[in-house]
Scaffold this motif. Structure first.
Motif, PDB file in Angstrom:
ATOM      1  N   PRO A   1       0.831  -1.216   0.000  1.00  9.60           N
ATOM      2  CA  PRO A   1       0.000   0.000   0.000  1.00  9.60           C
ATOM      3  C   PRO A   1       0.859   1.258   0.000  1.00  9.60           C
ATOM      4  O   PRO A   1       1.903   1.327   0.646  1.00  9.60           O
ATOM      5  CB  PRO A   1      -0.800  -0.117   1.294  1.00  9.60           C
ATOM      6  N   LYS A   2       0.408   2.271  -0.710  1.00  4.78           N
ATOM      7  CA  LYS A   2       1.074   3.569  -0.728  1.00  4.78           C
ATOM      8  C   LYS A   2       0.073   4.633  -1.123  1.00  4.78           C
ATOM      9  O   LYS A   2      -0.950   4.351  -1.757  1.00  4.78           O
ATOM     10  CB  LYS A   2       2.251   3.567  -1.701  1.00  4.78           C
ATOM     11  N   GLY A   3       0.386   5.876  -0.731  1.00  3.32           N
ATOM     12  CA  GLY A   3      -0.514   6.970  -1.062  1.00  3.32           C
ATOM     13  C   GLY A   3      -0.368   8.137  -0.099  1.00  3.32           C
ATOM     14  O   GLY A   3       0.443   8.111   0.829  1.00  3.32           O
ATOM     15  N   ALA A   4      -1.159   9.164  -0.335  1.00  8.74           N
ATOM     16  CA  ALA A   4      -1.079  10.396   0.445  1.00  8.74           C
ATOM     17  C   ALA A   4      -1.919  10.310   1.721  1.00  8.74           C
ATOM     18  O   ALA A   4      -2.830   9.488   1.832  1.00  8.74           O
ATOM     19  CB  ALA A   4      -1.538  11.577  -0.408  1.00  8.74           C
ATOM     20  N   LEU A   5      -1.574  11.186   2.682  1.00  8.28           N
ATOM     21  CA  LEU A   5      -2.335  11.358   3.907  1.00  8.28           C
ATOM     22  C   LEU A   5      -2.435  12.849   4.207  1.00  8.28           C
ATOM     23  O   LEU A   5      -1.541  13.628   3.868  1.00  8.28           O
ATOM     24  CB  LEU A   5      -1.681  10.666   5.107  1.00  8.28           C
ATOM     25  N   ALA A   6      -3.519  13.256   4.887  1.00  7.53           N
ATOM     26  CA  ALA A   6      -3.671  14.646   5.297  1.00  7.53           C
ATOM     27  C   ALA A   6      -4.638  14.718   6.461  1.00  7.53           C
ATOM     28  O   ALA A   6      -5.617  13.956   6.514  1.00  7.53           O
ATOM     29  CB  ALA A   6      -4.159  15.512   4.138  1.00  7.53           C
ATOM     30  N   GLY A   7      -4.356  15.628   7.404  1.00  8.74           N
ATOM     31  CA  GLY A   7      -5.245  15.724   8.547  1.00  8.74           C
ATOM     32  C   GLY A   7      -4.870  16.841   9.499  1.00  8.74           C
ATOM     33  O   GLY A   7      -4.233  17.831   9.121  1.00  8.74           O
ATOM     34  N   ILE A   8      -5.261  16.674  10.771  1.00  9.45           N
ATOM     35  CA  ILE A   8      -5.092  17.708  11.791  1.00  9.45           C
ATOM     36  C   ILE A   8      -4.190  17.208  12.910  1.00  9.45           C
ATOM     37  O   ILE A   8      -4.010  15.995  13.093  1.00  9.45           O
ATOM     38  CB  ILE A   8      -6.447  18.139  12.375  1.00  9.45           C
ATOM     39  N   THR A   9      -3.618  18.163  13.670  1.00 12.22           N
ATOM     40  CA  THR A   9      -2.701  17.859  14.759  1.00 12.22           C
ATOM     41  C   THR A   9      -3.055  18.701  15.977  1.00 12.22           C
ATOM     42  O   THR A   9      -3.394  19.886  15.847  1.00 12.22           O
ATOM     43  CB  THR A   9      -1.248  18.170  14.359  1.00 12.22           C
ATOM     44  N   LEU A  10      -2.973  18.100  17.173  1.00 13.94           N
ATOM     45  CA  LEU A  10      -3.148  18.805  18.444  1.00 13.94           C
ATOM     46  C   LEU A  10      -2.016  18.406  19.368  1.00 13.94           C
ATOM     47  O   LEU A  10      -1.579  17.250  19.353  1.00 13.94           O
ATOM     48  CB  LEU A  10      -4.489  18.460  19.094  1.00 13.94           C
ATOM     49  N   GLY A  11      -1.535  19.349  20.202  1.00 20.52           N
ATOM     50  CA  GLY A  11      -0.439  18.980  21.088  1.00 20.52           C
ATOM     51  C   GLY A  11      -0.182  19.993  22.175  1.00 20.52           C
ATOM     52  O   GLY A  11      -0.783  21.084  22.223  1.00 20.52           O
ATOM     53  N   TYR A  12       0.751  19.625  23.075  1.00 15.71           N
ATOM     54  CA  TYR A  12       1.182  20.506  24.159  1.00 15.71           C
ATOM     55  C   TYR A  12       2.663  20.275  24.418  1.00 15.71           C
ATOM     56  O   TYR A  12       3.124  19.120  24.456  1.00 15.71           O
ATOM     57  CB  TYR A  12       0.392  20.238  25.446  1.00 15.71           C
ATOM     58  N   ASN A  13       3.416  21.365  24.610  1.00 19.81           N
ATOM     59  CA  ASN A  13       4.840  21.308  24.935  1.00 19.81           C
ATOM     60  C   ASN A  13       5.102  21.952  26.289  1.00 19.81           C
ATOM     61  O   ASN A  13       4.460  22.946  26.653  1.00 19.81           O
ATOM     62  CB  ASN A  13       5.675  22.060  23.883  1.00 19.81           C
ATOM     63  N   LEU A  14       6.087  21.407  27.004  1.00 17.63           N
ATOM     64  CA  LEU A  14       6.590  22.006  28.235  1.00 17.63           C
ATOM     65  C   LEU A  14       8.103  22.059  28.145  1.00 17.63           C
ATOM     66  O   LEU A  14       8.760  21.018  28.060  1.00 17.63           O
ATOM     67  CB  LEU A  14       6.157  21.193  29.463  1.00 17.63           C
ATOM     68  N   GLN A  15       8.658  23.291  28.161  1.00 17.13           N
ATOM     69  CA  GLN A  15      10.106  23.450  28.048  1.00 17.13           C
ATOM     70  C   GLN A  15      10.738  23.617  29.423  1.00 17.13           C
ATOM     71  O   GLN A  15      10.321  24.456  30.220  1.00 17.13           O
ATOM     72  CB  GLN A  15      10.442  24.660  27.177  1.00 17.13           C
ATOM     73  N   THR A  16      11.760  22.799  29.705  1.00 14.17           N
ATOM     74  CA  THR A  16      12.551  22.912  30.922  1.00 14.17           C
ATOM     75  C   THR A  16      14.010  23.040  30.516  1.00 14.17           C
ATOM     76  O   THR A  16      14.638  22.058  30.140  1.00 14.17           O
ATOM     77  CB  THR A  16      12.347  21.687  31.839  1.00 14.17           C
ATOM     78  N   GLY A  17      14.535  24.253  30.565  1.00 13.17           N
ATOM     79  CA  GLY A  17      15.885  24.482  30.075  1.00 13.17           C
ATOM     80  C   GLY A  17      15.945  24.285  28.569  1.00 13.17           C
ATOM     81  O   GLY A  17      15.167  24.878  27.821  1.00 13.17           O
ATOM     82  N   SER A  18      16.847  23.440  28.121  1.00 16.36           N
ATOM     83  CA  SER A  18      16.972  23.167  26.687  1.00 16.36           C
ATOM     84  C   SER A  18      16.127  22.000  26.228  1.00 16.36           C
ATOM     85  O   SER A  18      16.128  21.676  25.036  1.00 16.36           O
ATOM     86  CB  SER A  18      18.448  22.888  26.338  1.00 16.36           C
ATOM     87  N   TRP A  19      15.404  21.348  27.132  1.00 11.93           N
ATOM     88  CA  TRP A  19      14.610  20.172  26.782  1.00 11.93           C
ATOM     89  C   TRP A  19      13.141  20.525  26.679  1.00 11.93           C
ATOM     90  O   TRP A  19      12.608  21.288  27.482  1.00 11.93           O
ATOM     91  CB  TRP A  19      14.813  19.055  27.803  1.00 11.93           C
ATOM     92  N   VAL A  20      12.489  19.960  25.669  1.00 11.20           N
ATOM     93  CA  VAL A  20      11.066  20.189  25.438  1.00 11.20           C
ATOM     94  C   VAL A  20      10.345  18.850  25.494  1.00 11.20           C
ATOM     95  O   VAL A  20      10.629  17.940  24.705  1.00 11.20           O
ATOM     96  CB  VAL A  20      10.818  20.866  24.077  1.00 11.20           C
ATOM     97  N   TRP A  21       9.406  18.742  26.449  1.00 16.79           N
ATOM     98  CA  TRP A  21       8.619  17.523  26.643  1.00 16.79           C
ATOM     99  C   TRP A  21       7.222  17.779  26.095  1.00 16.79           C
ATOM    100  O   TRP A  21       6.610  18.819  26.387  1.00 16.79           O
ATOM    101  CB  TRP A  21       8.539  17.165  28.121  1.00 16.79           C
ATOM    102  N   GLY A  22       6.712  16.843  25.302  1.00 18.39           N
ATOM    103  CA  GLY A  22       5.421  17.105  24.682  1.00 18.39           C
ATOM    104  C   GLY A  22       4.542  15.888  24.513  1.00 18.39           C
ATOM    105  O   GLY A  22       4.999  14.743  24.591  1.00 18.39           O
ATOM    106  N   LEU A  23       3.269  16.157  24.302  1.00 17.94           N
ATOM    107  CA  LEU A  23       2.272  15.155  23.934  1.00 17.94           C
ATOM    108  C   LEU A  23       1.604  15.631  22.656  1.00 17.94           C
ATOM    109  O   LEU A  23       1.262  16.814  22.542  1.00 17.94           O
ATOM    110  CB  LEU A  23       1.228  14.973  25.037  1.00 17.94           C
ATOM    111  N   GLU A  24       1.430  14.723  21.697  1.00 24.79           N
ATOM    112  CA  GLU A  24       0.861  15.103  20.413  1.00 24.79           C
ATOM    113  C   GLU A  24      -0.089  14.026  19.911  1.00 24.79           C
ATOM    114  O   GLU A  24       0.173  12.829  20.053  1.00 24.79           O
ATOM    115  CB  GLU A  24       1.979  15.346  19.387  1.00 24.79           C
ATOM    116  N   ALA A  25      -1.192  14.458  19.323  1.00 24.65           N
ATOM    117  CA  ALA A  25      -2.162  13.543  18.707  1.00 24.65           C
ATOM    118  C   ALA A  25      -2.500  14.072  17.318  1.00 24.65           C
ATOM    119  O   ALA A  25      -2.518  15.287  17.086  1.00 24.65           O
ATOM    120  CB  ALA A  25      -3.426  13.436  19.549  1.00 24.65           C
ATOM    121  N   ASP A  26      -2.769  13.154  16.392  1.00 20.30           N
ATOM    122  CA  ASP A  26      -3.161  13.569  15.049  1.00 20.30           C
ATOM    123  C   ASP A  26      -4.150  12.568  14.467  1.00 20.30           C
ATOM    124  O   ASP A  26      -4.239  11.419  14.900  1.00 20.30           O
ATOM    125  CB  ASP A  26      -1.942  13.716  14.133  1.00 20.30           C
TER     126      ASP A  26
END
Length: 223
Positions: free
Chosen positions: A72-97
């Motif tokens: 199988p092959k082909g295109a995909l398209a959609g939406i994304t939601l997420g949240y980031n928390l930065q502590t110093g140089s590190w960024v911790w996040g949760l993402e759904a699409d």
């Protein structure tokens, strides 16, 4: 008295004449322009956006109905939601699409239900729920790794008819890089590998697997 006054006058005149010479020997104060620290981008916050890309993979058929393999092959398209928390140089996040998918593939080189007209595997939609870990040491650039759950709808169609479709839960891992364009807008490119496991169905029974590679670009707005 006149001699004393004259002596004082001469002394004051000599002192006044020598003052500039003494002042020239003193160290002059130095002034430095203030140094301002650069305002680094802060990744903390909720965001939403859109994504689009291309997927390609492999789907194996096996069971009482025979064996086969599609790509199988082909295109995909959609939406994304997420949240980031930065502590110093590190960024911790949760993402759904959630993406609509045009990925499909068919083959007639197998046995049983995959001979003749062939069998077809199609992924009609696809989504993920992932954790992200990024490094913000390059200001507006955020390279990251990601992994978590993947889910999607797999539709299997044998050449004898009687297709079936099921929603499957699997897993995904990958990575990418995100760049802050403006104060609230970011763009990204990422790669994901996803395994949706096996769906079973049809008459006679078949097991159909789906493993896929996804390359996507996205545009996000941070609130």
């Amino acid at each position: 008295m006149k001699r004393l006054s004259m002596a004082m006058t001469v002394g004051l005149f000599v002192a006044a004449a020598a003052a500039p010479s003494f002042a020239a020997d003193l160290p002059r104060p130095s002034y430095k322009a203030p140094v301002y620290a650069p305002a680094y981008y802060n990744w903390t916050g909720f965001y939403a956006g859109i994504n689009a890309g291309y997927g390609f993979g492999k789907s194996d058929w096996s069971g009482a109905g025979g064996t086969g393999s599609t790509k199988p092959k082909g295109a995909l398209a959609g939406i994304t939601l997420g949240y980031n928390l930065q502590t110093g140089s590190w960024v911790w996040g949760l993402e759904a699409d959630f993406d609509y998918s045009w990925m499909k593939g068919s083959d007639s080189a197998g046995t049983g239900v995959c001979t003749g007209a062939g069998c077809e595997t199609k992924m009609t939609w696809f989504g993920t729920g992932r954790g992200r870990l990024g490094y913000a040491g390059w200001d507006r650039w955020l390279p990251y790794v990601t992994g978590g759950l993947a889910y999607g709808n797999i539709k299997a169609t044998p050449n004898v008819g009687g297709d079936w479709s099921k929603t499957k839960l699997g897993w995904t891992v990958g990575g990418g890089v995100e760049y802050a364009l403006l104060a609230n807008w970011t763009t990204k490119v990422e790669y994901l590998y996803a395994d949706l496991g096996t769906v079973s169905g049809g008459t006679p029974g078949n097991d159909v697997t789906l493993k896929t590679h996804l390359v996507r670009a996205g545009l996000n707005y941070r609130f």
